[in-house]
Motif scaffolding. Structure first.
Motif, PDB file in Angstrom:
ATOM      1  N   TYR A 432       0.927  -1.315  -0.007  1.00  0.00           N
ATOM      2  CA  TYR A 432       0.037  -0.112  -0.041  1.00  0.00           C
ATOM      3  C   TYR A 432       0.800   1.375  -0.060  1.00  0.00           C
ATOM      4  N   TRP A 433       1.945   1.526   0.992  1.00  0.00           N
ATOM      5  CA  TRP A 433       2.521   2.551   1.236  1.00  0.00           C
ATOM      6  C   TRP A 433       3.662   2.793   0.194  1.00  0.00           C
ATOM      7  N   GLY A 434       3.179   3.272  -1.034  1.00  0.00           N
ATOM      8  CA  GLY A 434       4.365   3.424  -2.056  1.00  0.00           C
ATOM      9  C   GLY A 434       3.371   4.240  -3.171  1.00  0.00           C
ATOM     10  N   GLU A 435       4.260   4.849  -4.208  1.00  0.00           N
ATOM     11  CA  GLU A 435       3.667   5.649  -5.262  1.00  0.00           C
ATOM     12  C   GLU A 435       2.797   4.747  -6.217  1.00  0.00           C
ATOM     13  N   PRO A 436       1.224   5.056  -6.280  1.00  0.00           N
ATOM     14  CA  PRO A 436       0.345   4.537  -7.029  1.00  0.00           C
ATOM     15  C   PRO A 436       0.951   4.481  -8.436  1.00  0.00           C
ATOM     16  N   VAL A 437       0.992   3.438  -9.002  1.00  0.00           N
ATOM     17  CA  VAL A 437       1.333   3.490 -10.727  1.00  0.00           C
ATOM     18  C   VAL A 437       0.183   3.920 -11.393  1.00  0.00           C
ATOM     19  N   PRO A 438       0.555   5.120 -12.191  1.00  0.00           N
ATOM     20  CA  PRO A 438      -0.607   5.965 -12.814  1.00  0.00           C
ATOM     21  C   PRO A 438      -0.984   5.431 -14.046  1.00  0.00           C
ATOM     22  N   VAL A 439      -1.713   4.293 -14.269  1.00  0.00           N
ATOM     23  CA  VAL A 439      -2.048   3.701 -15.416  1.00  0.00           C
ATOM     24  C   VAL A 439      -3.352   2.823 -15.122  1.00  0.00           C
ATOM     25  N   VAL A 440      -3.997   2.998 -16.173  1.00  0.00           N
ATOM     26  CA  VAL A 440      -5.629   2.144 -16.033  1.00  0.00           C
ATOM     27  C   VAL A 440      -5.518   0.767 -16.982  1.00  0.00           C
ATOM     28  N   HIS A 441      -5.749  -0.365 -16.530  1.00  0.00           N
ATOM     29  CA  HIS A 441      -5.893  -1.643 -17.469  1.00  0.00           C
ATOM     30  C   HIS A 441      -7.477  -1.450 -17.926  1.00  0.00           C
ATOM     31  N   THR A 442      -7.548  -1.117 -19.396  1.00  0.00           N
ATOM     32  CA  THR A 442      -8.921  -1.060 -19.808  1.00  0.00           C
ATOM     33  C   THR A 442      -9.592  -2.164 -20.088  1.00  0.00           C
ATOM     34  N   GLU A 443     -10.933  -2.016 -20.567  1.00  0.00           N
ATOM     35  CA  GLU A 443     -11.544  -3.353 -20.592  1.00  0.00           C
ATOM     36  C   GLU A 443     -11.200  -3.960 -21.743  1.00  0.00           C
ATOM     37  N   ASP A 444     -10.649  -3.282 -22.963  1.00  0.00           N
ATOM     38  CA  ASP A 444     -10.090  -3.873 -24.054  1.00  0.00           C
ATOM     39  C   ASP A 444      -8.702  -4.592 -24.164  1.00  0.00           C
ATOM     40  N   GLY A 445      -8.313  -4.483 -22.695  1.00  0.00           N
ATOM     41  CA  GLY A 445      -6.710  -5.343 -22.625  1.00  0.00           C
ATOM     42  C   GLY A 445      -5.680  -3.998 -22.708  1.00  0.00           C
ATOM     43  N   LYS A 446      -5.861  -2.924 -22.974  1.00  0.00           N
ATOM     44  CA  LYS A 446      -4.809  -2.111 -23.246  1.00  0.00           C
ATOM     45  C   LYS A 446      -4.355  -1.291 -21.979  1.00  0.00           C
ATOM     46  N   ILE A 447      -3.291  -0.649 -21.961  1.00  0.00           N
ATOM     47  CA  ILE A 447      -2.778   0.198 -20.756  1.00  0.00           C
ATOM     48  C   ILE A 447      -3.182   1.695 -20.975  1.00  0.00           C
ATOM     49  N   TYR A 448      -3.695   2.364 -20.027  1.00  0.00           N
ATOM     50  CA  TYR A 448      -3.960   3.786 -20.393  1.00  0.00           C
ATOM     51  C   TYR A 448      -3.280   4.481 -19.245  1.00  0.00           C
ATOM     52  N   PRO A 449      -2.156   5.293 -19.765  1.00  0.00           N
ATOM     53  CA  PRO A 449      -1.577   6.167 -18.516  1.00  0.00           C
ATOM     54  C   PRO A 449      -2.598   7.472 -18.387  1.00  0.00           C
ATOM     55  N   LEU A 450      -2.608   7.950 -17.154  1.00  0.00           N
ATOM     56  CA  LEU A 450      -3.349   9.028 -16.581  1.00  0.00           C
ATOM     57  C   LEU A 450      -2.935  10.249 -17.195  1.00  0.00           C
ATOM     58  N   PRO A 451      -3.844  11.143 -17.930  1.00  0.00           N
ATOM     59  CA  PRO A 451      -3.589  12.473 -18.213  1.00  0.00           C
ATOM     60  C   PRO A 451      -2.853  13.192 -17.089  1.00  0.00           C
ATOM     61  N   ASP A 452      -1.970  14.091 -17.599  1.00  0.00           N
ATOM     62  CA  ASP A 452      -1.073  15.137 -16.533  1.00  0.00           C
ATOM     63  C   ASP A 452      -2.084  15.596 -15.641  1.00  0.00           C
ATOM     64  N   ASP A 453      -3.187  16.044 -16.030  1.00  0.00           N
ATOM     65  CA  ASP A 453      -4.254  16.598 -15.031  1.00  0.00           C
ATOM     66  C   ASP A 453      -4.946  15.936 -14.065  1.00  0.00           C
ATOM     67  N   GLU A 454      -4.678  14.600 -14.207  1.00  0.00           N
ATOM     68  CA  GLU A 454      -5.019  13.751 -13.215  1.00  0.00           C
ATOM     69  C   GLU A 454      -3.890  13.428 -11.952  1.00  0.00           C
ATOM     70  N   LEU A 455      -2.777  13.807 -12.132  1.00  0.00           N
ATOM     71  CA  LEU A 455      -1.741  13.451 -11.238  1.00  0.00           C
ATOM     72  C   LEU A 455      -1.569  14.646 -10.336  1.00  0.00           C
ATOM     73  N   PRO A 456      -1.427  14.527  -8.908  1.00  0.00           N
ATOM     74  CA  PRO A 456      -1.014  12.943  -8.484  1.00  0.00           C
ATOM     75  C   PRO A 456      -2.132  12.446  -8.222  1.00  0.00           C
ATOM     76  N   LEU A 457      -1.828  10.772  -8.649  1.00  0.00           N
ATOM     77  CA  LEU A 457      -2.851   9.802  -8.331  1.00  0.00           C
ATOM     78  C   LEU A 457      -2.598   9.445  -6.614  1.00  0.00           C
ATOM     79  N   ILE A 458      -3.640  10.093  -6.000  1.00  0.00           N
ATOM     80  CA  ILE A 458      -3.157   9.641  -4.457  1.00  0.00           C
ATOM     81  C   ILE A 458      -3.909   8.273  -4.040  1.00  0.00           C
ATOM     82  N   LEU A 459      -3.086   8.142  -2.890  1.00  0.00           N
ATOM     83  CA  LEU A 459      -3.523   6.694  -2.281  1.00  0.00           C
ATOM     84  C   LEU A 459      -5.056   7.100  -1.483  1.00  0.00           C
ATOM     85  N   PRO A 460      -5.951   6.101  -1.817  1.00  0.00           N
ATOM     86  CA  PRO A 460      -6.996   5.963  -0.827  1.00  0.00           C
ATOM     87  C   PRO A 460      -6.993   5.546   0.268  1.00  0.00           C
ATOM     88  N   GLU A 461      -7.562   5.985   1.460  1.00  0.00           N
ATOM     89  CA  GLU A 461      -7.804   5.246   2.764  1.00  0.00           C
ATOM     90  C   GLU A 461      -8.330   4.157   2.844  1.00  0.00           C
TER      91      GLU A 461
END
Length: 807
Positions: A432-461
């Motif tokens: 848990y206690w580390g930087e979240p990897v800023p990507v999404v595994h999409t439904e069609d099997g691809k990897i989607y890197p988050l756009p810059d305006d969605e960074l930082p991707l913050i850890l949830p509680e």
């Protein structure tokens, strides 16, 4: 008036002064002065706080920073915290509380301890790798690595610890168990994020030639990269299939009697239906899964293995069949996952063949194939010739390398290539206690890197910070992990980055820590990089120091870093051991000396002085309570003399000229070369000379206070103030020495009679030969050897020796 040296009064006073006046705040945009960037390897803020080993390296950079500031440099000396990691994770799992609060409390404790030691850090530039404002840019750099093809998501064997619920790096596994907790670790294939380290191998090797680092560290990195030039050769498997091997000794290919495959490789799984002894093979594979890569590649563990009964391969050089084995010393993740074995000409292959009763073929003339053969001579040495190698018999090793390679290339089964020991950097942890990897595994099997305006991707509680059933803790964040934005649907990556992610670029962020538009302004990086002095432990040689070089080189190639190498000069401080020579630290808590206890009893300046006087910075040395007492006594001695107004004079009678200028020269040079123990010795000589003389000119006293203030800043500031100055000593000009006043008026030289030294004589440095010879003759020991004899020759080598020849 009575002036009492009381660290409990003096030290808090000046610490408050520095904080209130922001004495050490660096204007990074001031390009009018030469820059000096000093850096410490930042600590992990554990709950136990600092131990006495921490201040050693910190004090060293502090001393140099203070001197450079006095010498007119604009000094950047920051501090921060490598605050992601397993201890905070375990706290969260145990207590159910978010690790952020625990981490911040530890940072507060560490910062208090560092401030009470008087370090000249610019606290306005403090960073913590777990701060979203910082790890936003760690995520951004990772995203660039991914977009450029250097960060990849692949299936590969990893060290898996079920109890900790995460992948571990090789250096976190000892004898098949986790370093923390001693839990069982097995090898298993998993989808992992990795950084393509081999892509940077050649540039990293070149860069080692440009930096001032310990040769031992550079050699460790060269070995870890492990460059080798050779030939990759394809081997056909009888009945279908093929594999490749890499060799630097193609001239021995006719000596192959067996081949060894990686037990955990896909090829073995593909061959399993054709293997007759499947149960034996599967059992060996299972045993291999319990070993980490380091255990498997040690030579003394290279004899275990298992024959693949019913499966053979064909040597392309001569068409002969060779048996196939699996052996745990062959790694699926390294090279091709297969090696050729020539037991007559390789130590490990020889021992393996003996252990498994495999025949041997000698192909290099003169080889003594026996149990101790490889201890006696190098059979592949220059000028040796081939035997039993068909048309290549009689060629030298050098000739055969080229001729056999050419033949195999013509056959289409070989190519010249460069191989590296370097492997991918596993860049994912199921924590848990580390930087979240800023990507999404999409439904069609691809990897989607988050756009810059969605960074930082913050850890949830989370309610539960422990992973379940081999899955990462972030799998518990049901709402967080489901992504549906901008027409993209999928699941967030639930692995986090390793602790080494933030530390791979933190030295850049110190330069511009509050920038929310980019990780750092390029103009500032251009001015301040590389780091001029970096001090830290040698244990990071093939970890942090390698990773930092990779990230920097990537950013350099991308035009985002102005330098090829991040750290110009690197120094490893030695360990401070317990009184009995045992290492201080988390593994041996009972031997730890708490620096706060020393500060409470003796003062921070005493601790700093003692640690710098213990011995050379790079050498490990045991703690000595008596040594601490001695450091405090010296400071009392300094205070007693220089704070007695009757001892400080306005006039200079010249009596201290030579020792003063010698001291300034030596201290300046020793600080520059990090020879702090010898600098302190010279300062002690000066203090003794002052006591002997009875008085000291005020100009010399002030210069001495400047020098000692770098080591002992609190007493330095206080004495400077009591000598009549209102401003801090921190920006006063560094003292200079006069070379003319260092010169000795007289020197001692030996006097020889017939080649043997009989006396020494004191002469003036510019004294003439006649006068020198007259003094030599007057020495009693010389007279007894020349009296009544004839002097044949007299030689005077100016300033060095007198030689008298008699008969």
């Amino acid at each position: 008036m009575d002036r009492i040296y009381d660290p409990k009064v003096i030290e808090p006073k000046w610490q408050k002064f520095w904080e209130d006046h922001q004495t050490f705040r660096t204007d990074v945009w001031d390009f009018s002065k030469p820059k000096f960037y000093a850096l410490d390897m930042f600590p992990y803020p554990s709950g136990v706080g600092l131990h006495a080993g921490h201040p050693e390296g910190y004090t060293a950079t502090d001393i140099v920073s203070r001197m450079k500031r006095m010498q007119g440099y604009n000094v950047l000396h920051p501090m921060g915290y490598d605050s992601f990691g397993l201890p905070a994770e375990q706290y969260a799992v145990t207590t159910g509380h978010h690790p952020e609060g625990f981490t911040k409390e530890n940072i507060k404790t560490f910062s208090h301890q560092l401030k009470e030691l008087g370090f000249d850090y610019d606290w306005d530039k403090m960073i913590a790798t777990s701060d979203p404002d910082f790890y936003k840019w760690t995520q951004w750099i990772f995203k660039q690595l991914y977009l450029d093809g250097y960060a990849q998501y692949i299936d590969m064997p990893v060290n898996w610890c079920e109890e900790l619920g995460t992948v571990l790096s090789n250096d976190e596994v000892i004898d098949g168990k986790s370093e923390r907790g001693g839990y069982p670790v097995v090898r298993k294939n998993m989808k992992q994020w990795v950084i393509d380290q081999p892509a940077f191998a050649e540039k990293l090797l070149e860069g080692l030639e440009e930096i001032d680092w310990p040769e031992s560290t550079k050699d460790m990195q060269r070995h870890w990269i492990g460059k080798s030039t050779g030939v990759e050769v394809k081997f056909q498997i009888v009945g279908g299939g093929e594999f490749s091997i890499f060799t630097t000794c193609i001239e021995t290919i006719y000596g192959i009697t067996f081949m060894v495959l990686a037990p955990d490789g896909q090829l073995v799984q593909d061959l399993m239906p054709r293997i007759k002894n499947q149960e034996e093979v599967k059992a060996y594979i299972e045993e291999t899964r319990k070993k980490n890569d380091m255990d498997r590649t040690e030579l003394n563990k290279g004899k275990t293995g298992c024959r693949l009964e019913g499966v053979k391969c064909i040597n392309p050089a001569n068409g002969k069949e060779a048996e196939l084995f699996i052996g745990d010393f062959v790694l699926a993740s390294y090279g091709t996952g297969a090696v050729m074995a020539v037991p007559s000409h390789d130590q490990r292959d020889f021992e393996y063949a003996v252990a498994h009763n495999i025949p041997m073929i000698q192909v290099i003339d003169g080889a003594d194939v026996s149990e101790h053969a490889f201890e006696k001579q190098d059979y592949l040495g220059k000028g040796c010739k081939l035997i039993n190698s068909e048309e290549f018999t009689g060629l030298t090793v050098e000739e055969a390398k080229e001729a056999i390679t050419a033949k195999l290339e013509k056959m289409g089964v070989a190519k010249r290539t460069v191989n590296y020991h370097f492997r991918e950097w596993i860049f994912a942890r199921q924590r848990y206690w580390g930087e979240p990897v800023p990507v999404v595994h999409t439904e069609d099997g691809k990897i989607y890197p988050l756009p810059d305006d969605e960074l930082p991707l913050i850890l949830p509680e989370l309610e539960d910070y422990k992973g379940k059933n081999g899955k990462a803790p972030l799998e518990n964040a049901e709402e967080w992990k489901h992504y549906d934005k901008n027409g993209v649907k999928g699941l967030r990556e639930t692995s986090t980055m390793p602790g080494s992610a933030g530390s791979s670029w933190y030295y850049m962020r110190y330069i511009d820590p509050h920038n929310d538009k980019e990780f750092a302004d390029y103009k500032l990086l251009e001015h301040w990089l590389p780091v001029d002095l970096y001090i830290g432990g040698p244990e990071h040689a093939v970890g942090h120091l390698m990773y930092s070089r990779i990230w920097n080189r990537y950013l350099y190639d991308k035009g985002l870093s102005p330098v090829k190498e991040p750290f110009k000069k690197l120094v490893h401080q030695g360990m401070i051991l317990g009184e009995n020579g045992i290492k201080m630290g988390k593994r041996f808590p009972k031997y730890v000396v708490n620096p706060s206890d020393i500060v409470e009893k003796y003062g921070a300046d005493t601790l700093r002085l003692y640690e710098m006087f213990m011995g050379p910075l790079e050498v490990s040395k045991p703690w000595s309570p008596q040594g601490v007492e001695g450091a405090r006594k010296f400071l009392n001695r300094v205070w007693t003399f220089f704070m007695n107004e009757e001892n400080i004079t306005a006039e200079n009678d010249g009596a201290l000229d030579r020792v003063f200028h010698q001291t300034v020269k030596k201290v300046s040079g020793d600080f520059e070369s990090l020879g702090f123990n010898t600098a302190i010795s010279q300062m002690m000589i000066f203090v003794n000379a002052c006591y002997k003389n009875g008085t000291c000119p005020k100009a010399y006293a002030e210069a001495f206070v400047k020098m000692i203030s770098c080591i002992c800043p609190h007493i330095g500031e206080e004495m400077w103030s009591l000598l009549g100055h209102e401003d801090t000593i921190a920006y006063e000009p560094w003292p200079v020495w006069d070379e003319e006043k260092i010169k000795e008026d007289t020197i001692q030289i030996p006097v020889q009679v017939n080649g043997k030294v009989r006396a020494t004589v004191e002469i003036g440095v510019d004294e003439g030969q006649d006068s020198v010879l007259e003094k030599a003759h007057a020495m009693k020991n010389v007279q007894s050897f020349i009296e009544g004899k004839t002097i044949v020759k007299e030689i005077y080598v100016k300033g060095r020796i007198v030689n008298i020849v008699v008969k």
